[in-house]
Write an enzyme that holds these catalytic residues in place. Structure first.
Site, PDB file in Angstrom:
ATOM      1  N   ARG A  15     -42.754 -44.302  18.242  1.00 30.87           N
ATOM      2  CA  ARG A  15     -43.543 -45.404  18.800  1.00 30.87           C
ATOM      3  C   ARG A  15     -45.041 -45.190  18.638  1.00 30.87           C
ATOM      4  NH1 ARG A  15     -42.031 -46.868  24.672  1.00 30.87           N
ATOM      5  NH2 ARG A  15     -41.321 -44.723  24.914  1.00 30.87           N
ATOM      6  N   ASN A 167     -36.962 -38.062  37.436  1.00 33.08           N
ATOM      7  CA  ASN A 167     -36.992 -36.755  36.789  1.00 33.08           C
ATOM      8  C   ASN A 167     -38.163 -36.662  35.815  1.00 33.08           C
ATOM      9  OD1 ASN A 167     -36.229 -34.261  35.639  1.00 33.08           O
ATOM     10  ND2 ASN A 167     -34.977 -35.304  34.099  1.00 33.08           N
ATOM     11  N   ALA A 360     -91.171 -28.784  12.564  1.00 35.62           N
ATOM     12  CA  ALA A 360     -90.386 -29.974  12.226  1.00 35.62           C
ATOM     13  C   ALA A 360     -90.033 -29.986  10.744  1.00 35.62           C
ATOM     14  CB  ALA A 360     -91.171 -31.229  12.583  1.00 35.62           C
TER      15      ALA A 360
END
Length: 448
Positions: A15, A167, A360
């Site tokens: 599924r 269960n 940078a």
């Protein structure tokens, strides 16, 4: 008492409509089965056995990565849960203790619940829950805590289907008794399968005790479809956010923070909006993660700041008071105490000494197309903006690189390294070039 785990992970999960085995679909950044293993590991089991079937090769690899000590056994034919446990029992040879049977597609059972199940004195103990909508769950036929039998939905009468005590499939039983009971299972039922749940009736027929231990229904949620997986992810994230808040983590916008199964956050960690944790992240107390950061496989020490818009990849190790700024990526790199990496930088396969400043646009050029190479930067160095560090290369302590440099050779401690072409300036040439190009463009327009 000694504990062993059997985790059933052989189902195909039709599924899910997927080529991937169901238990390998991810929840909180980890395969479904890993959640059951994590809960079971809380009991410090002597043995862990995972039963694989569909996609066994992929499942085996994933289990070895998640839990190298776990043993894989194969169920080549899927003939029911009792048959699956039968495949695992030879791997328990010589084990004397309590066996817990868990499910790889049931990720929410808590270690505390398993501890209570393992501590039960009954010969067979089944984990049950009161279902809001019992649906097609197996029903537990019980009087108080005493369990008489379990009836699968397909085989239940209308009266039995009206029972709401259901269960979960999780069972605890002594190893020797489990072997005996499983050996006696038959498949005379609507599905023609060997039900593990039939061991309850078999135990009672022998005058043995069987009990029900209960837990909240939410812990027993099984995953069978993509929709259920999506709902489970939402539940998992909500639980992790609540736990983080209870443990002293500040989140500016909790609903936008995403956790992995093994995310660890210390007290007084601050998380900005839209922070995503992949697997394997530890953030120590007092660190701050700004908005829109993605972290995976990394360790962040006390007082460090990360982001916004930073990415830490596996092997990133940040010492105390490290600062990682915006649009910085760090991978397989160790950054010493007080290192600053402000912005627009990539540090891969590197080691940076304490107090160093990375300008940078700096890049450690670590890959030559075949091999990775390492960059080493000493303490209190200054790496100028837009420096390309072509590994393998070492920049010594207290050294400096000029902005825009390409560094291909080692830089001694305290030295300045410049690796850029000499600037050449041609006065008036730009004006002449623009005039020529504009004239050419006008000519082309006229011709068309």
């Amino acid at each position: 008492m000694a504990i062993a785990l059997i985790v059933l992970a052989a189902g195909q999960g039709t599924r899910m409509n997927s080529d991937l085995p169901k238990v390998l679909h991810r929840l909180g950044g980890a395969p479904l089965f890993a959640h059951a293993l994590a809960a079971g590991r809380g009991l410090e089991p002597e043995r862990v056995i995972v039963v694989a079937g569909h996609g066994a090769e992929a499942v085996t690899k994933a289990v070895a990565k998640a839990d190298p000590e776990a043993q894989i056994v194969l169920q080549t034919e899927q003939l029911g849960t009792g048959h699956a446990v039968a495949q695992a029992l030879p791997a328990l040879a010589g084990f004397e203790g309590r066996v817990l049977v868990l499910y790889g597609d049931t990720p929410f059972i808590r270690p505390e619940t398993l501890e209570a199940l393992a501590a039960s004195s009954a010969d067979v103990t089944v984990l049950g829950f009161e279902a809001t909508d019992p649906g097609r769950y197996g029903r537990l036929i019980a009087e108080g805590e005493a369990l008489e039998r379990i009836v699968e939905f397909k085989d239940a009468t209308d009266q039995e289907r009206a029972i709401t005590l259901c269960n979960s499939g999780v069972i605890a039983c002594d190893a020797g008794l489990l072997s005996e009971l499983v050996a006696g299972l038959g498949n005379d039922n609507a599905a023609g399968e060997y039900y593990l749940t039939d061991i309850v009736a078999a135990a009672r027929a022998r005058g043995l005790s069987a009990e029900v231990a209960t837990c909240p229904e939410a812990e027993t949620l099984g995953i069978n479809t993509r929709a259920e997986l999506a709902r489970a992810e939402a539940l998992f994230q909500a639980r992790m956010r609540d736990e983080a808040l209870e443990n002293g983590v500040t989140m500016v916008d909790p609903g936008t923070v995403w956790f992995a199964l093994d995310t660890y956050l210390g007290r007084d960690v601050v998380l900005g909006p839209h922070v995503v944790f992949g697997p394997g992240v530890t953030v120590e107390s007092g660190a701050q993660i700004e908005a829109f950061c993605h972290l995976e496989g990394c360790h962040i020490s006390r007082g460090a700041t990360v982001g916004p818009f930073a990415r830490l990849r596996p092997g990133a190790e940040l010492a105390e008071e490290v600062h990682i700024g915006n649009f910085v990526e760090v991978k397989n790199a160790i950054l010493g105490e007080g290192v600053k990496v402000g912005h627009l930088t990539y540090l891969g396969d590197a080691e940076v000494g304490e107090g160093t400043n990375i300008g940078a646009g700096t890049i450690t050029c670590n890959y030559d197309g075949v091999f990775k190479h390492r960059t080493t930067i000493g303490a209190n160095a200054f790496i100028g903006s837009d420096t390309m560090l072509v590994a393998p290369v070492t920049v010594g302590a207290g050294a400096m690189t000029g902005s825009g440099s390409t560094i291909t050779e080692d830089v001694p401690p305290g030295a300045v390294a410049l690796g850029r072409a000499k600037q050449v300036t041609k006065p008036g040439l730009a004006t002449k070039l623009f005039e020529m190009l504009r004239a050419r463009k006008a000519a082309l327009k006229k011709g068309s």
